[in-house]
Motif scaffolding. Structure first.
Motif, mmCIF file in Angstrom:
data_model
loop_
_atom_site.group_PDB
_atom_site.id
_atom_site.type_symbol
_atom_site.label_atom_id
_atom_site.label_comp_id
_atom_site.label_asym_id
_atom_site.label_seq_id
_atom_site.Cartn_x
_atom_site.Cartn_y
_atom_site.Cartn_z
ATOM 1 N N ILE A 41 34.785 -5.004 23.852
ATOM 2 C CA ILE A 41 33.391 -4.906 23.414
ATOM 3 C C ILE A 41 32.695 -3.964 24.382
ATOM 4 O O ILE A 41 32.498 -4.286 25.551
ATOM 5 N N ARG A 42 32.337 -2.781 23.905
ATOM 6 C CA ARG A 42 31.879 -1.702 24.759
ATOM 7 C C ARG A 42 30.468 -1.229 24.373
ATOM 8 O O ARG A 42 30.075 -1.346 23.213
ATOM 9 N N PRO A 43 29.722 -0.646 25.321
ATOM 10 C CA PRO A 43 28.375 -0.162 25.013
ATOM 11 C C PRO A 43 28.397 1.183 24.291
ATOM 12 O O PRO A 43 29.179 2.064 24.639
ATOM 13 N N LEU A 44 27.516 1.328 23.307
ATOM 14 C CA LEU A 44 27.325 2.647 22.718
ATOM 15 C C LEU A 44 26.657 3.584 23.716
ATOM 16 O O LEU A 44 26.918 4.787 23.726
ATOM 17 N N GLY A 114 18.307 -6.133 22.594
ATOM 18 C CA GLY A 114 19.564 -5.447 22.317
ATOM 19 C C GLY A 114 20.434 -6.291 21.417
ATOM 20 O O GLY A 114 20.051 -7.400 21.011
ATOM 21 N N TYR A 115 21.624 -5.772 21.123
ATOM 22 C CA TYR A 115 22.512 -6.412 20.143
ATOM 23 C C TYR A 115 23.948 -6.269 20.614
ATOM 24 O O TYR A 115 24.395 -5.162 20.958
ATOM 25 N N LEU A 116 24.660 -7.386 20.662
ATOM 26 C CA LEU A 116 26.083 -7.375 21.008
ATOM 27 C C LEU A 116 26.837 -8.068 19.878
ATOM 28 O O LEU A 116 26.471 -9.166 19.469
ATOM 29 N N GLY A 119 32.291 -7.111 16.631
ATOM 30 C CA GLY A 119 32.586 -6.406 15.395
ATOM 31 C C GLY A 119 32.161 -4.964 15.497
ATOM 32 O O GLY A 119 32.272 -4.343 16.559
ATOM 33 N N GLY A 120 31.646 -4.410 14.379
ATOM 34 C CA GLY A 120 31.434 -2.981 14.304
ATOM 35 C C GLY A 120 29.993 -2.529 14.197
ATOM 36 O O GLY A 120 29.070 -3.331 14.013
ATOM 37 N N CYS A 121 29.835 -1.212 14.292
ATOM 38 C CA CYS A 121 28.521 -0.577 14.227
ATOM 39 C C CYS A 121 28.671 0.760 13.514
ATOM 40 O O CYS A 121 29.759 1.353 13.488
ATOM 41 N N ARG A 122 27.581 1.235 12.913
ATOM 42 C CA ARG A 122 27.573 2.567 12.327
ATOM 43 C C ARG A 122 26.248 3.253 12.672
ATOM 44 O O ARG A 122 25.410 2.681 13.376
ATOM 45 N N PRO A 133 19.998 -0.680 22.911
ATOM 46 C CA PRO A 133 21.298 -1.074 23.468
ATOM 47 C C PRO A 133 22.139 -1.849 22.455
ATOM 48 O O PRO A 133 21.724 -2.905 21.957
ATOM 49 N N VAL A 134 23.311 -1.330 22.139
ATOM 50 C CA VAL A 134 24.261 -1.996 21.243
ATOM 51 C C VAL A 134 25.631 -2.000 21.912
ATOM 52 O O VAL A 134 26.092 -0.966 22.396
#
Length: 222
Positions: A41-44, A114-116, A119-122, A133-134
């Protein structure tokens, strides 16, 4: 909807000034276990540190879901997330994005820190542009419409080996993420602040020429 209490805001600011390495060491020394989230789980935005009390979200895949219902439920969540918190999501899915452009801006404008997501992000370029922060596992253009439904808010969730409860605190940076139990969060932050001060003394001693082992023996930390 009420935002952070004064105590929450103060503890959030203090936690924000810490870093996961020192918080991890304090929690380890206190005998706590299973408080670090999976390392993928990594920061954008790596330079964006994420800290605050947790508002949890869980959901599930439903390939028979009505597209209108998925968006109705998703926008319902966006309106209920509590300002002054970090949303932590267990989507129980590894195929779609559980955060995107309009949702990130909506949460940011509502005062979500922020949001953790496990799963995924787009829409990454847009999220980078607004600086929200995601933290996520992966990116994909696939979204929630017609396939994913929220099924719980402010309920206990589990990510990896870590149980997360509403009101717990989270600290995430480019090293990873630690979850602080709500009842012990203030003690952990106070100890982390003291540990940082001790580390600074060790650093100064070594830079002034002290042998590193002697510095460790003198200050009890390295």
């Amino acid at each position: 909807m009420a935002g952070n209490t004064g105590n929450e805001a103060d503890l959030t600011a203090r936690l924000q000034a810490c870093y996961t390495g020192v918080v991890h060491d304090v929690m380890r020394d206190l005998g706590l276990r299973d408080f670090t989230l999976p390392h993928d789980i990594r920061p954008l935005i790596p330079e964006k540190r994420l800290a605050g009390p947790v508002f949890t979200l869980s959901g599930h895949i439903d390939h028979n879901a009505d597209p209108h219902e998925t968006l109705l439920q998703w926008t319902g969540f966006l309106g209920k997330a509590r300002p002054g918190t970090v949303v932590v999501c267990q989507p129980n899915d590894a195929t779609i994005a559980h955060m995107g452009e309009l949702s990130a801006e909506t949460l940011q404008r509502r005062g979500i820190l922020g949001y953790l997501v496990d799963g995924g992000c787009r829409d990454v370029d847009f999220i980078l542009e607004i600086g929200f922060p995601v933290f996520c596992r992966y990116t994909t253009p696939r979204d929630v419409v017609g396939v994913w439904l929220p099924d719980g808010m402010d309920v206990p969730i589990r990510i990896g080996e870590t149980d997360i409860h509403p009101g717990d605190y989270i600290l995430a940076d480019r090293d990873g993420a630690c979850v602080l139990p709500r009842a012990q969060a203030a003690v952990i932050v106070t100890a982390a602040e003291a540990a940082v001060q001790t580390e600074n003394k060790v650093r100064r001693a070594i830079l002034d020429g002290m042998d590193p082992q002697q510095a460790y023996l003198k200050y009890g930390k390295f």
